[in-house]
Design a protein around this motif. Structure first.
Motif, PDB file in Angstrom:
ATOM      1  N   ARG A 265     -51.283  57.622 -49.645  1.00  0.00           N
ATOM      2  CA  ARG A 265     -50.708  58.714 -48.852  1.00  0.00           C
ATOM      3  C   ARG A 265     -51.733  59.828 -48.595  1.00  0.00           C
ATOM      4  NH1 ARG A 265     -46.343  59.103 -51.938  1.00  0.00           N
ATOM      5  NH2 ARG A 265     -47.231  60.864 -53.054  1.00  0.00           N
ATOM      6  N   ASN A 266     -52.414  60.261 -49.651  1.00  0.00           N
ATOM      7  CA  ASN A 266     -53.263  61.460 -49.541  1.00  0.00           C
ATOM      8  C   ASN A 266     -54.756  61.171 -49.634  1.00  0.00           C
ATOM      9  OD1 ASN A 266     -50.846  62.857 -49.604  1.00  0.00           O
ATOM     10  ND2 ASN A 266     -50.918  63.087 -51.834  1.00  0.00           N
ATOM     11  N   GLY A 267     -55.111  59.917 -49.916  1.00  0.00           N
ATOM     12  CA  GLY A 267     -56.538  59.600 -50.056  1.00  0.00           C
ATOM     13  C   GLY A 267     -57.148  60.139 -51.330  1.00  0.00           C
ATOM     14  N   ARG A 268     -56.307  60.503 -52.313  1.00  0.00           N
ATOM     15  CA  ARG A 268     -56.884  60.958 -53.578  1.00  0.00           C
ATOM     16  C   ARG A 268     -55.870  60.899 -54.722  1.00  0.00           C
ATOM     17  NH1 ARG A 268     -55.189  66.398 -52.100  1.00  0.00           N
ATOM     18  NH2 ARG A 268     -56.426  66.438 -50.227  1.00  0.00           N
ATOM     19  N   PHE A 269     -56.395  60.824 -55.957  1.00  0.00           N
ATOM     20  CA  PHE A 269     -55.580  61.034 -57.155  1.00  0.00           C
ATOM     21  C   PHE A 269     -56.484  61.532 -58.264  1.00  0.00           C
ATOM     22  CE2 PHE A 269     -56.810  56.519 -57.651  1.00  0.00           C
ATOM     23  CZ  PHE A 269     -57.308  56.515 -58.938  1.00  0.00           C
ATOM     24  N   GLN A 270     -55.876  62.010 -59.337  1.00  0.00           N
ATOM     25  CA  GLN A 270     -56.653  62.622 -60.413  1.00  0.00           C
ATOM     26  C   GLN A 270     -56.102  62.116 -61.746  1.00  0.00           C
ATOM     27  OE1 GLN A 270     -58.754  65.913 -60.136  1.00  0.00           O
ATOM     28  NE2 GLN A 270     -59.295  65.392 -62.254  1.00  0.00           N
ATOM     29  N   ILE A 271     -56.989  61.817 -62.704  1.00  0.00           N
ATOM     30  CA  ILE A 271     -56.504  61.479 -64.041  1.00  0.00           C
ATOM     31  C   ILE A 271     -56.740  62.659 -64.987  1.00  0.00           C
ATOM     32  CG2 ILE A 271     -56.842  58.989 -63.737  1.00  0.00           C
ATOM     33  CD1 ILE A 271     -59.348  59.320 -65.591  1.00  0.00           C
TER      34      ILE A 271
END
Ligand SMILES: *Cc1c(COP(=O)(O)O)cnc(C)c1O
Length: 466
Positions: A340-346
């Motif tokens: 959806r957003n082209g990113r994620f964070q751990i």
């Protein structure tokens, strides 16, 4: 051996089904439910084995009961029979504690042959056993097409249609594909761009009728069997340098996270790997992740190392699943967010855990060129723009006293112009490839139209829509 999907909603399968399926039905990637492990004594006993025999021992840890031992032994012999170096994967010293393993002595002079030569024979065996055939369709901008073609040429159960943009691949790249005259190989020169070719392939996969009547398949880099074949050379290099009694680092030029994932698997199996170092070019999504814990898509820019010009690291999901303690629900969430957003964070503690094993380093084209020159002056070795990124990454993140092995992913002759500019050495094509520049070529021009391509494949295979 039982395999499960990283997204937790697909059927558990064995090795044969996982190989033929590629992607899991829930959109995830298959991994073994638990890792096979090898005791130190069993690893030590593998020292000095011929490469196909070592491949047999490693691969049999993953095939379960799906492939009889004598068949697997034959498949590994066939897979490495066409390499032009007796060691298959020779190890050379570059500096104190620094080595390169040359993975470019296969038929197309790049490391993908290690996985694809095996996968071709494996597909042929599994399909033959089921009395099935399949049609593989793929698109290439020049580099990966020949590895797939060489992998399946002459096989009875597999036909291959490889689409390339007409006039937009180099002469060597084109001839590497079109000089293959086996009847099951079809090169289609599309009147369009590489993106057009990719869209045609996608559209064929989305046509359920077409997909079913041709038993359509792909041999892309997420195929689990490819990863297992790549685990073998990690064992080979480490054994040569004293494993299991001495730890070793690996430095791996990677984009899709495929090659370095195989190193992770080797470490889970009990190989004493101290550190896995990732080298990226300026398309550095992986390096940014290991710096920040954020996976973030950006545009792709062309570099001197085109096989690492990627936007998304398709095999990373397998490692993420491991890092997040196999929490499939969380993987689903992160992958949806990424789509959806082209990113994620751990989280910070998760990143810290990842960095216990992994380190990463990026090199732009200027520094890549300089590094080719530096390696040449220091050791006399002429390296290609992919492999040399591994050397720079190793210098950045290696540790004194622990040997580091750089995986040499391409023969310098494949990128002769960049290499000559960087170090002044002109690298000739090896003898095994010279003949392609003179021999006969076979290709079919085709217009950039889904109908035209579908019709051509239907006619050639005498399968028509019901
Ligand atoms: C494909 C390729 C790579 C990157 O491999 P990954 O699957 O992304 O790890 C690196 N170098 C060369 C020469 C390649 O062909």
């Amino acid at each position: 051996m039982i395999y499960e999907s990283t997204r937790g909603a697909a059927a558990h399968l064995g090795f044969a089904d996982v190989t033929l399926k590629g992607l899991a039905e829930d959109g995830g990637l298959y991994l073994p439910r638990s890792w096979p492990t090898l005791e130190a004594d069993r690893i030590r006993a593998m020292r000095g084995l011929p490469y196909p025999e070592l491949a047999f021992r490693i691969l049999s840890c993953f095939t379960g009961n799906d492939i009889p031992g004598d068949t697997l032994a034959r498949l590994t012999r066939e897979a490495y029979a066409r390499f032009d170096h007796g060691a298959i994967a020779p190890l050379k010293q570059l500096d104190t504690s620094l080595y390169v393993m040359e993975l470019f002595h296969g038929p197309t002079l790049a490391f993908k042959d290690f996985a694809l030569q095996f996968l071709g024979h494996l597909f042929n065996h599994l399909l033959g056993e089921r009395g099935e055939t399949c049609t593989i369709v793929g698109a290439t901008s020049g580099d990966t097409g020949s590895a797939a073609i060489e992998a399946v040429r002459g096989l009875e159960a597999v036909r291959l249609y490889m689409l390339h943009p007409q006039g937009k691949v180099s002469e060597v790249q084109r001839r590497q594909m079109t000089s293959v005259l086996d009847e099951n190989i079809h090169n289609l020169a599309v009147d369009g761009t590489f993106d057009d070719c990719q869209n045609l392939v996608k559209a064929m996969f989305n046509d359920a009728g077409f997909r079913a009547r041709h038993n359509l398949s792909a041999v892309n880099s997420i195929n689990w069997a490819r990863i297992t074949a790549q685990v073998v050379y990690y064992f080979r290099a480490a054994l040569e340098l004293g494993a299991p009694d001495r730890p070793v680092n690996f430095s791996v030029p990677t984009g899709n996270f495929g090659n370095v994932l195989a190193g992770y698997v080797a470490s889970r199996m009990g190989l004493p790997i101290n550190r896995l170092i990732i080298g990226s070019n300026s398309n550095d999504i992986l390096t940014r992740f290991f710096e920040s814990g954020r996976m973030e898509q950006q545009g792709v820019s062309p570099t001197l190392s085109p096989s690492m010009d990627i936007q998304i690291s398709s095999n990373f999901e397998r490692y993420l699943y491991e890092l997040l303690d196999r929490d499939a629900g969380r993987i689903r969430g992160l992958m949806e967010e990424f789509a959806r957003n082209g990113r994620f964070q751990i989280a910070g503690d998760e990143l810290a855990r990842a960095r216990e094993l992994f380190a990463a380093h990026r090199l732009d084209d200027g520094a890549t060129s300089a590094e080719i020159g530096r390696v040449y002056r220091n050791s006399g070795e002429v390296m290609d723009p992919h492999s040399v990124i591994g050397v720079a990454a190793a210098r950045e993140h290696g540790e004194p006293g622990i040997p580091t092995v750089v995986l040499g992913t391409a023969h310098p002759a494949k990128f002769a112009d960049a290499v000559e500019t960087a170090c002044g050495v002109s690298v000739p094509l090896p003898p095994s490839l010279k003949h392609i520049m003179e021999g006969e070529e076979r290709l079919r021009p085709v217009t950039n139209s889904l109908d035209a391509v579908r019709r051509l494949i239907d006619r050639a295979t005498r399968r028509t829509p019901d």
